[in-house]
Structure formats: C-alpha cells, structure tokens
Scaffold this motif. Structure first.
Motif, PDB file in Angstrom:
ATOM      1  N   THR A 179      -3.771 -15.258   7.172  1.00 50.50           N
ATOM      2  CA  THR A 179      -4.781 -14.970   8.284  1.00 50.50           C
ATOM      3  C   THR A 179      -4.663 -13.549   8.846  1.00 50.50           C
ATOM      4  O   THR A 179      -3.823 -13.170   9.161  1.00 50.50           O
ATOM      5  N   GLN A 180      -6.021 -12.946   8.863  1.00 54.29           N
ATOM      6  CA  GLN A 180      -6.272 -11.785   9.476  1.00 54.29           C
ATOM      7  C   GLN A 180      -6.947 -11.706  10.652  1.00 54.29           C
ATOM      8  O   GLN A 180      -8.050 -12.152  10.749  1.00 54.29           O
ATOM      9  N   THR A 181      -6.917 -10.830  11.590  1.00 56.56           N
ATOM     10  CA  THR A 181      -7.501 -10.705  13.011  1.00 56.56           C
ATOM     11  C   THR A 181      -7.317  -9.262  13.276  1.00 56.56           C
ATOM     12  O   THR A 181      -6.511  -8.434  13.024  1.00 56.56           O
ATOM     13  N   PRO A 182      -8.432  -8.731  13.817  1.00 53.10           N
ATOM     14  CA  PRO A 182      -9.641  -9.464  14.130  1.00 53.10           C
ATOM     15  C   PRO A 182     -10.642  -9.398  12.710  1.00 53.10           C
ATOM     16  O   PRO A 182     -10.409  -8.538  11.738  1.00 53.10           O
ATOM     17  N   TRP A 209      -0.599  -3.981   2.681  1.00 54.19           N
ATOM     18  CA  TRP A 209      -1.938  -3.317   3.126  1.00 54.19           C
ATOM     19  C   TRP A 209      -2.653  -2.819   2.068  1.00 54.19           C
ATOM     20  O   TRP A 209      -2.225  -2.117   1.538  1.00 54.19           O
ATOM     21  N   TYR A 210      -3.935  -3.090   2.003  1.00 57.73           N
ATOM     22  CA  TYR A 210      -4.971  -2.513   1.032  1.00 57.73           C
ATOM     23  C   TYR A 210      -6.107  -2.147   1.718  1.00 57.73           C
ATOM     24  O   TYR A 210      -6.706  -2.761   2.768  1.00 57.73           O
ATOM     25  N   LYS A 211      -6.695  -1.004   1.262  1.00 51.74           N
ATOM     26  CA  LYS A 211      -8.173  -0.529   1.753  1.00 51.74           C
ATOM     27  C   LYS A 211      -8.998  -0.804   0.810  1.00 51.74           C
ATOM     28  O   LYS A 211      -8.749  -0.358  -0.252  1.00 51.74           O
ATOM     29  N   GLN A 212     -10.262  -1.261   0.976  1.00 54.39           N
ATOM     30  CA  GLN A 212     -11.264  -1.330   0.125  1.00 54.39           C
ATOM     31  C   GLN A 212     -12.534  -0.667   0.516  1.00 54.39           C
ATOM     32  O   GLN A 212     -12.906  -1.249   1.723  1.00 54.39           O
ATOM     33  N   LEU A 216     -13.032  -2.244   4.477  1.00 49.12           N
ATOM     34  CA  LEU A 216     -12.409  -3.328   4.696  1.00 49.12           C
ATOM     35  C   LEU A 216     -10.833  -3.148   4.427  1.00 49.12           C
ATOM     36  O   LEU A 216     -10.681  -2.625   3.507  1.00 49.12           O
ATOM     37  N   TYR A 217     -10.275  -3.648   5.400  1.00 51.21           N
ATOM     38  CA  TYR A 217      -8.664  -3.644   5.370  1.00 51.21           C
ATOM     39  C   TYR A 217      -8.288  -4.973   5.050  1.00 51.21           C
ATOM     40  O   TYR A 217      -8.405  -5.849   5.606  1.00 51.21           O
ATOM     41  N   LEU A 218      -7.558  -5.279   3.971  1.00 55.02           N
ATOM     42  CA  LEU A 218      -7.011  -6.673   3.340  1.00 55.02           C
ATOM     43  C   LEU A 218      -5.441  -6.627   3.429  1.00 55.02           C
ATOM     44  O   LEU A 218      -4.932  -5.663   3.080  1.00 55.02           O
ATOM     45  N   CYS A 219      -5.109  -7.619   3.977  1.00 62.86           N
ATOM     46  CA  CYS A 219      -3.458  -8.035   3.941  1.00 62.86           C
ATOM     47  C   CYS A 219      -3.561  -8.978   2.848  1.00 62.86           C
ATOM     48  O   CYS A 219      -4.270  -9.649   2.479  1.00 62.86           O
ATOM     49  N   ASN A 251      -8.847 -12.782   4.429  1.00 60.68           N
ATOM     50  CA  ASN A 251     -10.246 -12.664   4.481  1.00 60.68           C
ATOM     51  C   ASN A 251     -10.390 -11.137   5.112  1.00 60.68           C
ATOM     52  O   ASN A 251     -11.912 -10.607   4.749  1.00 60.68           O
ATOM     53  N   GLY A 252      -9.642 -10.218   5.557  1.00 62.14           N
ATOM     54  CA  GLY A 252      -9.783  -8.868   5.726  1.00 62.14           C
ATOM     55  C   GLY A 252     -10.398  -8.532   6.983  1.00 62.14           C
ATOM     56  O   GLY A 252     -10.772  -9.409   7.863  1.00 62.14           O
ATOM     57  N   THR A 253     -10.228  -7.621   7.572  1.00 59.54           N
ATOM     58  CA  THR A 253     -10.940  -6.949   8.800  1.00 59.54           C
ATOM     59  C   THR A 253     -11.768  -5.800   8.402  1.00 59.54           C
ATOM     60  O   THR A 253     -11.550  -4.924   7.594  1.00 59.54           O
ATOM     61  N   ARG A 254     -13.170  -5.856   8.823  1.00 59.08           N
ATOM     62  CA  ARG A 254     -14.183  -4.936   8.410  1.00 59.08           C
ATOM     63  C   ARG A 254     -14.033  -3.815   9.433  1.00 59.08           C
ATOM     64  O   ARG A 254     -14.363  -4.182  10.716  1.00 59.08           O
ATOM     65  N   LEU A 255     -13.636  -2.730   9.224  1.00 61.12           N
ATOM     66  CA  LEU A 255     -13.450  -1.836  10.256  1.00 61.12           C
ATOM     67  C   LEU A 255     -14.584  -0.795  10.332  1.00 61.12           C
ATOM     68  O   LEU A 255     -14.880  -0.245   9.127  1.00 61.12           O
ATOM     69  N   THR A 256     -15.041  -0.317  11.389  1.00 56.88           N
ATOM     70  CA  THR A 256     -16.005   0.856  11.805  1.00 56.88           C
ATOM     71  C   THR A 256     -15.808   1.621  12.420  1.00 56.88           C
ATOM     72  O   THR A 256     -15.231   1.480  13.545  1.00 56.88           O
TER      73      THR A 256
END
Lengths: 118, 108
Positions: free
Chosen positions: A5-8, A34-37, A88-91, A111-116
């Motif tokens: 589970t990832q937040t936010p 931690w992955y960055k995509q 998108l940052y994925l755990c 499910n990832g965190t979409r970071l802007t």
C-alpha cells in the motif's frame, strides 16, 4: 488489490516543499525497494532495504531520503525537488521469511505515487 | 552490470493473431521474471522462470527461458484486446534488472 500500500496516490509539490511518500506491506517480506518510473520507461531502482538496513543506493541525489522505520514500513522523504523529478514512484517488496535471497522471489509492487513537481 | 533488452519496443497486433516478445540479457543471471503494466498502473508479476528450458503458461501467454542463449520469450496466442499493456522482463543478478519494455496494443 495490491498487498503493498502506497500513500498518497497523487502528490503535487513545489520546489521548496518537503513531503514524504509512504509504503506499507504486511506479507512479512524482508526486502523493500523504491523505484522511479518515467512514462514509457522501465522502473529505475533508487534504494533497497534488506532487514531494515539500506543495502543499495543507486547514486540517488540527496534531495531523496529513504527511511525504513520497521520491516513493514518504508518512507521516502522529498525536499527541494526539481521538475524533472516528476514521475511515478513505486514501492516494492520481496523475500518471504525463510528465503535467504531477496531476488529469489518476485517483486510485489504497490500502486505507486504519481508525483508532480511544479 | 547486467543489461536486458527487449524487442520489439512497440507491437501492434490484430486480435486472434500470435506473436512473440523477446528478452535478451547480457550475462549469467539467477532468474527471469515477466511483468505486466497497464497504463497508469503498477506492475503485476506474471511469470518467474528458474532454469534452462523452463516454460510457464497462463491463459494466452506462455513464457520460456533458454539460459544458454540468454534469451527469454513471451508468446502470445490468439491475442485479445485485454492483453494490451506494457510487458517487462527482469533478470536478477544481485538485484533486479528490468528490460526496456514492450508496449503491446491489440486491435480489432
């Protein structure tokens, strides 16, 4: 439903902000990642924690700071990010109890965190 | 460092047709994984291949591994629209190394 589970789910932050991404798993896995995509690219490894200790840091800039408070939790603290850090940052987690190697079992992704970064 | 390449990068195929995605890796590795990613979503594990000659099948997808050739294939049989996604292979040698990805679109 994912077991990681990832937040936010979404985060918009300015370049001077400080924020944190959170990840939780209750599968008893001993390794967390931690992955960055970026769009249409494969995930890029940032950090690996094994048994709550940082085992891999893929030369990630210091504006990204990981933390593993316990075996179920993984945080990524963000400070002074740049617009090019938007992604998108994925755990992920792996390695069931009793399995000696973290790479002998699949990665389970959140499910990832979409970071802007604006 | 282990390098993993996939081809094709983009694949547009008609429903009902068969096709194969190729995954080459540069040096000896421990295991080979296949993942699926839908647009805007996370990665889902499909297969893990452990040894030379391993073959795994799930529905219309079949994965195989040839460790001598350092090659894994993902074969799609009688494609349907629901298979449209990006497929990644990943090889392991001390860590996971992801392939470049194959974006698959199945068209009617």
């Amino acid at each position: 439903d994912t077991e990681v589970t990832q937040t936010p789910k979404h985060l918009v932050m300015g370049m001077t902000n400080k924020k944190s991404l959170k990840c939780e798993q209750h599968m008893g896995h001993r390794a967390m990642y931690w992955y960055k995509q970026k769009a249409k690219k494969p995930p890029e490894l940032m950090f690996v924690y094994s048994y709550e200790k940082l085992s891999i840091n893929e030369s990630v800039p210091s504006r990204f700071s990981p933390e593993c408070p316990n075996s179920s939790l993984l945080n990524l603290h963000l400070h002074a990010l740049q617009p090019e850090d938007s992604a998108l940052y994925l755990c992920a987690s792996s390695q069931e109890p009793g399995n000696p190697h973290p790479y002998n079992s699949p990665l389970h992704f959140g499910n990832g965190t979409r970071l802007t970064v604006t | 460092e282990l390098k993993v390449e996939q081809n094709p990068l983009f694949l547009s195929m008609q429903e009902g047709k068969n096709y194969t995605i190729y995954c080459n890796y540069s040096t000896t590795s421990d295991r080979l994984y296949w993942y699926r990613q839908d647009p805007g979503k996370s990665l889902e594990s499909l297969f893990v291949l452990l040894s030379n000659g391993a073959v795994k099948q799930e529905g219309r997808l079949m994965a195989s591994l040839d460790t001598k050739a350092r090659l894994s294939t993902l074969h799609i049989t009688a494609a349907v629209h629901d298979l449209s996604a990006t497929y990644f292979c990943a090889s392991t040698r001390g860590q996971f190394y992801f392939g470049t990805g194959t974006s698959l679109t199945v068209i009617p």
